[in-house]
Write a protein that holds these residues in place. Structure first.
Motif, short mmCIF file in Angstrom:
data_model
loop_
_atom_site.label_atom_id
_atom_site.label_comp_id
_atom_site.label_asym_id
_atom_site.label_seq_id
_atom_site.Cartn_x
_atom_site.Cartn_y
_atom_site.Cartn_z
N TYR A 23 0.83 -1.21 0.00
CA TYR A 23 0.00 0.00 0.00
C TYR A 23 0.86 1.26 0.00
O TYR A 23 0.69 2.16 -0.84
N PHE A 24 1.80 1.35 0.93
CA PHE A 24 2.59 2.57 1.06
C PHE A 24 3.62 2.70 -0.07
O PHE A 24 3.98 3.82 -0.46
N SER A 25 4.05 1.59 -0.62
CA SER A 25 4.95 1.65 -1.78
C SER A 25 4.25 2.26 -2.98
O SER A 25 4.84 3.05 -3.74
N LYS A 26 2.96 1.92 -3.15
CA LYS A 26 2.20 2.47 -4.27
C LYS A 26 2.00 3.98 -4.13
O LYS A 26 1.78 4.67 -5.13
N LEU A 27 2.08 4.48 -2.91
CA LEU A 27 1.94 5.92 -2.70
C LEU A 27 3.21 6.68 -3.07
O LEU A 27 3.22 7.91 -3.09
N GLY A 28 4.29 5.94 -3.35
CA GLY A 28 5.54 6.58 -3.71
C GLY A 28 6.41 6.95 -2.53
O GLY A 28 7.39 7.69 -2.69
N LEU A 29 6.08 6.44 -1.35
CA LEU A 29 6.88 6.74 -0.17
C LEU A 29 8.15 5.90 -0.16
O LEU A 29 8.24 4.87 -0.82
N ASN A 30 9.12 6.35 0.61
CA ASN A 30 10.35 5.58 0.82
C ASN A 30 10.06 4.59 1.94
O ASN A 30 10.23 4.88 3.12
N VAL A 31 9.62 3.40 1.55
CA VAL A 31 9.18 2.40 2.52
C VAL A 31 10.34 1.48 2.90
O VAL A 31 10.98 0.88 2.03
N ILE A 32 10.60 1.39 4.20
CA ILE A 32 11.64 0.50 4.70
C ILE A 32 10.97 -0.62 5.48
O ILE A 32 10.47 -0.40 6.59
N PRO A 33 10.91 -1.83 4.90
CA PRO A 33 10.30 -2.95 5.64
C PRO A 33 11.29 -3.57 6.61
O PRO A 33 12.43 -3.85 6.24
N MET A 34 10.87 -3.75 7.85
CA MET A 34 11.73 -4.35 8.85
C MET A 34 11.30 -5.77 9.14
O MET A 34 10.11 -6.05 9.28
N PHE A 35 12.28 -6.68 9.18
CA PHE A 35 12.02 -8.09 9.42
C PHE A 35 12.79 -8.54 10.66
O PHE A 35 13.83 -7.98 11.01
N GLN A 36 12.28 -9.59 11.30
CA GLN A 36 12.94 -10.12 12.48
C GLN A 36 14.13 -10.99 12.13
O GLN A 36 15.07 -11.11 12.91
N THR A 37 14.08 -11.65 10.95
CA THR A 37 15.15 -12.57 10.58
C THR A 37 15.57 -12.34 9.13
O THR A 37 14.81 -11.80 8.33
N HIS A 38 16.76 -12.79 8.80
CA HIS A 38 17.25 -12.69 7.42
C HIS A 38 16.42 -13.54 6.47
O HIS A 38 16.22 -13.18 5.32
N THR A 39 15.90 -14.65 6.95
CA THR A 39 15.07 -15.52 6.12
C THR A 39 13.82 -14.80 5.66
O THR A 39 13.41 -14.89 4.50
N SER A 40 13.20 -14.04 6.55
CA SER A 40 11.99 -13.30 6.20
C SER A 40 12.27 -12.20 5.19
O SER A 40 11.43 -11.85 4.37
N ALA A 41 13.47 -11.63 5.24
CA ALA A 41 13.81 -10.47 4.41
C ALA A 41 14.41 -10.84 3.06
O ALA A 41 14.77 -9.97 2.28
N ILE A 42 14.48 -12.12 2.75
CA ILE A 42 15.24 -12.56 1.58
C ILE A 42 14.69 -12.00 0.26
O ILE A 42 15.43 -11.79 -0.69
N HIS A 43 13.37 -11.72 0.20
CA HIS A 43 12.78 -11.25 -1.05
C HIS A 43 12.65 -9.72 -1.11
O HIS A 43 12.11 -9.19 -2.07
N ALA A 44 13.10 -9.02 -0.09
CA ALA A 44 12.96 -7.56 -0.06
C ALA A 44 14.34 -6.92 -0.24
O ALA A 44 15.20 -7.02 0.63
N THR A 45 14.53 -6.26 -1.38
CA THR A 45 15.84 -5.68 -1.67
C THR A 45 16.19 -4.54 -0.74
O THR A 45 17.37 -4.30 -0.46
N ASN A 46 15.19 -3.82 -0.25
CA ASN A 46 15.45 -2.68 0.62
C ASN A 46 15.09 -2.98 2.07
O ASN A 46 14.99 -2.07 2.90
N GLY A 47 14.91 -4.26 2.41
CA GLY A 47 14.51 -4.62 3.76
C GLY A 47 15.66 -4.53 4.74
O GLY A 47 16.83 -4.63 4.37
N VAL A 48 15.33 -4.34 6.01
CA VAL A 48 16.32 -4.32 7.09
C VAL A 48 15.94 -5.38 8.11
O VAL A 48 14.76 -5.69 8.29
N VAL A 49 16.93 -5.95 8.75
CA VAL A 49 16.71 -6.99 9.74
C VAL A 49 17.04 -6.45 11.12
O VAL A 49 18.09 -5.82 11.31
#
Length: 302
Positions: A23-49
């Protein structure tokens, strides 16, 4: 919200988190998704763990990202799991939230933060204890958020959503029934749906409507306020099953396995949200159809 504003979404791999990220990515915001583990973040290029129960990791995360907005979705949200591992719920929902708010206070005190409460929060004016460890953890989480906002002069808002439903990896009752129906449809199990209490009533809201409400609150919500987010309609589990029967035409039996204490919840007052121009858009039947489509696709992929 500025078009390129930075928003940190904790719990981005969860049921609500995935919808919020889209939703927020479609708005054009700089969205930083945060994950608890590296496994969860594997498909997010801009994700942080980040492990929210590690104070140093949380501080480093906020120092590195310096968000202008935070949508705090991470945490334990299962009553059943809270009975199995009560300290896990306490640790992530209470301690993790405290570490996050303190890091924001120290590094970006102007950040606007939306904390997700729960319809199962306990009323502290009643001289009783919360009914389960999950309720205790969410009650204390909201209390700490209120206190930190007031004492530390932070821009914190609390949203209290009802039972969220819709497509995605949810452990909610509507998704559990939907998965069982697809198993029946594929003739992988007996055509029987077992429910503890058919008269148990809940306010069901599509997760996509909830995310739209979170956007409005991050943009226009008033500091220190609590906002209820729900459909304003109570439905029994028997009604849920009847709707499923209508939209699937699957011939299944309904069995009430045992009468347990009702989880009947009062209707949430929604006038504050409607004053901000929000109303649910997705009909209940549409949510259930989308759940079934998701379950069919998941079964096909497997």
């Amino acid at each position: 919200m500025k078009k390129d504003a930075c928003i940190l979404i904790t719990g981005a791999n969860g049921f609500t988190g995935r919808h919020a990220y889209r939703y927020f990515s479609k708005l054009g915001l700089n969205v930083i998704p945060m994950f608890q583990t590296h496994t969860s973040a594997i498909h997010a290029t801009n994700g942080v763990v980040c492990n929210l129960t590690n104070k140093t990791e949380v501080r480093n995360l906020i120092k590195r990202t310096r968000p202008e907005y935070v949508l705090h979705l991470a945490g334990h949200n299962s009553v059943l799991e809270s009975w199995k591992n009560p300290l896990d719920s306490i640790e992530i929902n209470i301690i993790g939230t405290s570490y996050l708010l303190e890091a924001l206070r120290q590094i970006v005190p102007s950040c606007k933060t939306l904390i997700l409460g729960s319809a199962l929060q306990h009323d502290l004016t009643k001289k009783t204890i919360p009914p389960n460890p999950y309720s205790l953890s969410k009650t204390m989480q909201a209390l700490i958020a209120d206190a930190w906002g007031e004492l530390m002069d932070l821009n914190i808002i609390i949203a209290k959503p009802s039972n969220l439903i819709g497509p995605g990896n949810s452990t909610g009752i509507c998704s559990l029934i939907g998965k069982k129906l697809i198993d029946i449809e594929k003739q992988q199990c007996e055509p029987i749906i077992e429910i503890n209490n058919l008269q148990d009533t809940r306010d069901f809201l599509d997760v996509r409507d909830a995310v739209a409400a979170y956007h409005i609150l991050l943009r226009d919500g008033e500091t220190g306020k609590h906002y209820n987010i729900g459909s304003g309609i109570k439905r029994s589990l028997l009604e849920v099953l009847k709707v499923y029967k209508e939209i699937t035409r699957i011939d299944f039996q309904i069995q009430e396995t045992k009468k347990i204490k009702s989880n009947d919840q009062s209707i949430l007052e929604l006038h504050d949200m409607r004053r901000h121009g929000w109303d649910p858009k997705i009909p209940f039947t549409g949510s259930l159809k989308d759940i079934l489509d998701y379950m069919r696709m998941s079964a096909y992929i497997q």
